[in-house]
Design a protein around this motif. Structure first.
Motif, PDB file in Angstrom:
ATOM      1  N   GLY A   1      32.295  52.505  41.420  1.00  0.00           N
ATOM      2  CA  GLY A   1      32.318  51.306  42.250  1.00  0.00           C
ATOM      3  C   GLY A   1      30.947  50.730  42.511  1.00  0.00           C
ATOM      4  O   GLY A   1      30.807  49.737  43.222  1.00  0.00           O
ATOM      5  N   ILE A   2      29.916  51.334  41.939  1.00  0.00           N
ATOM      6  CA  ILE A   2      28.539  50.882  42.183  1.00  0.00           C
ATOM      7  C   ILE A   2      28.245  49.603  41.407  1.00  0.00           C
ATOM      8  O   ILE A   2      27.516  48.732  41.875  1.00  0.00           O
ATOM      9  N   SER A   3      28.837  49.484  40.218  1.00  0.00           N
ATOM     10  CA  SER A   3      28.677  48.268  39.410  1.00  0.00           C
ATOM     11  C   SER A   3      30.031  47.587  39.239  1.00  0.00           C
ATOM     12  O   SER A   3      31.062  48.257  39.149  1.00  0.00           O
ATOM     13  N   GLY A   4      30.013  46.275  39.182  1.00  0.00           N
ATOM     14  CA  GLY A   4      31.236  45.518  39.004  1.00  0.00           C
ATOM     15  C   GLY A   4      31.626  45.440  37.535  1.00  0.00           C
ATOM     16  O   GLY A   4      30.878  45.857  36.641  1.00  0.00           O
TER      17      GLY A   4
ATOM     18  N   ALA B   1      39.278  43.296  40.309  1.00  0.00           N
ATOM     19  CA  ALA B   1      37.940  43.168  39.722  1.00  0.00           C
ATOM     20  C   ALA B   1      37.366  41.768  39.925  1.00  0.00           C
ATOM     21  O   ALA B   1      36.148  41.594  40.022  1.00  0.00           O
ATOM     22  N   GLY B   2      38.241  40.775  40.000  1.00  0.00           N
ATOM     23  CA  GLY B   2      37.780  39.391  40.115  1.00  0.00           C
ATOM     24  C   GLY B   2      37.530  38.915  41.531  1.00  0.00           C
ATOM     25  O   GLY B   2      37.123  37.760  41.734  1.00  0.00           O
ATOM     26  N   GLU B   3      37.774  39.762  42.522  1.00  0.00           N
ATOM     27  CA  GLU B   3      37.571  39.345  43.912  1.00  0.00           C
ATOM     28  C   GLU B   3      36.092  39.057  44.168  1.00  0.00           C
ATOM     29  O   GLU B   3      35.231  39.917  43.974  1.00  0.00           O
ATOM     30  N   ARG B   4      35.817  37.860  44.616  1.00  0.00           N
ATOM     31  CA  ARG B   4      34.436  37.470  44.896  1.00  0.00           C
ATOM     32  C   ARG B   4      34.282  36.810  46.280  1.00  0.00           C
ATOM     33  O   ARG B   4      33.180  36.695  46.790  1.00  0.00           O
TER      34      ARG B   4
END
Length: 283
Positions: A49-52, A80-83
């Motif tokens: 979870g440290i990198s997207g 994954a696309g949550e921004r």
């Protein structure tokens, strides 16, 4: 994507699910990394979870891993696309990360089920009730820190009081309803608030009377949150070391069964409403 200093619980969950898919496929991290023209270190960061990771790469990895569950894969891609930022992000750096993680998890849940034995559920607390609990449990907090926690707790209520409320059902013990964390006016106002939430359809509340036979769940407090798909359901447990996020299927199944068991020891929704109404008069 740049590494994160403090990944959220949902970001960690995405990485965990991707690792589970890779393990199920019998592949090493370096093999998955090579497929994406990446490195083992970068793949380890993604799975922690440290990198997207982009939604498209999630889909590519899932196909490479041979995952046949398209609905699950799309749920992971959406995760994954949550921004977008949520209201809880305003408290980043001011409150512990777990407070933000709980609010975010509630926001994205498709339903909420909770068992509470010793306190009124946080989603149903009034400001005065929450303030009394925080002041008692955390006497070292300054007035400003105390009010931040109260404000954040009231913000969490939007998940059941907003324009698109999340279905919320809680089983609460009579003990929690009777204990005066502050004074009589605070206790009465708290019970009336619960009745108002029931009347408005914001919550389904079931009460376990103190004289209920066959109830041995004094340590049964927990929250269960529905995911976009059942495989992404999440459990929350309070432990001596802090709040635990549960994602293993065996543990989630245990929590589902626990909720049904405790529910069977409680009064029905209408009986519970009348029970709380009587308590307001007794107090």
């Amino acid at each position: 994507m740049a590494p994160r200093s403090t990944p959220t619980a949902r970001q960690v969950r995405l990485g965990t699910e991707l690792r589970k898919l890779r393990d199920a496929a019998g592949l090493k991290a370096r093999e998955a990394a090579a497929f994406l023209n990446s490195t083992s270190a970068q793949m380890s960061q993604v799975e922690a979870g440290i990198s997207g990771i982009s939604p498209e790469r999630v889909r590519r990895l899932a196909a490479h891993y041979g995952c046949p569950d398209e609905e699950f894969v799309e749920a992971l891609a959406t995760l994954a696309g949550e921004r977008s930022r949520g209201w809880w992000d305003d408290y980043r750096g001011a409150l512990p990360q777990v407070n933000l993680d709980v609010a975010e998890a509630e926001h994205h849940a498709t339903f909420l089920r909770e068992i509470v034995i010793t306190y009124v559920p946080g989603l149903l607390q009034t400001p005065d009730y929450a303030r009394a609990v925080f002041r008692y449990m955390r006497p070292e907090l300054s007035d400003g820190e105390l009010e931040l926690r109260v404000e954040h707790r009231m913000g969490r209520r939007t998940v059941i009081e907003g324009a698109e409320p999340t279905p919320y059902e809680t089983v609460v013990h009579e003990f929690a309803l009777r204990v005066r964390v502050a004074d009589r006016p605070t206790a009465v106002a708290q019970l009336r608030h619960i009745l108002n939430e029931i009347e408005r359809g914001h919550a389904t509340v079931r009460v376990i009377p103190v004289d209920q036979d066959g109830f041995a769940g004094a340590d049964a407090s927990m929250m269960y949150m529905g995911g976009r798909v059942p495989k992404l359901d999440t459990g929350l447990l309070d432990a001596p070391t802090g709040t635990l996020f549960i994602d293993e299927e065996a543990h989630l199944d245990r929590l589902r069964k626990l909720f049904r068991t405790v529910q069977e020891s409680s009064l029905g929704p209408l009986e519970s409403r009348d029970f709380i109404h009587r308590l307001t008069k007794e107090l």
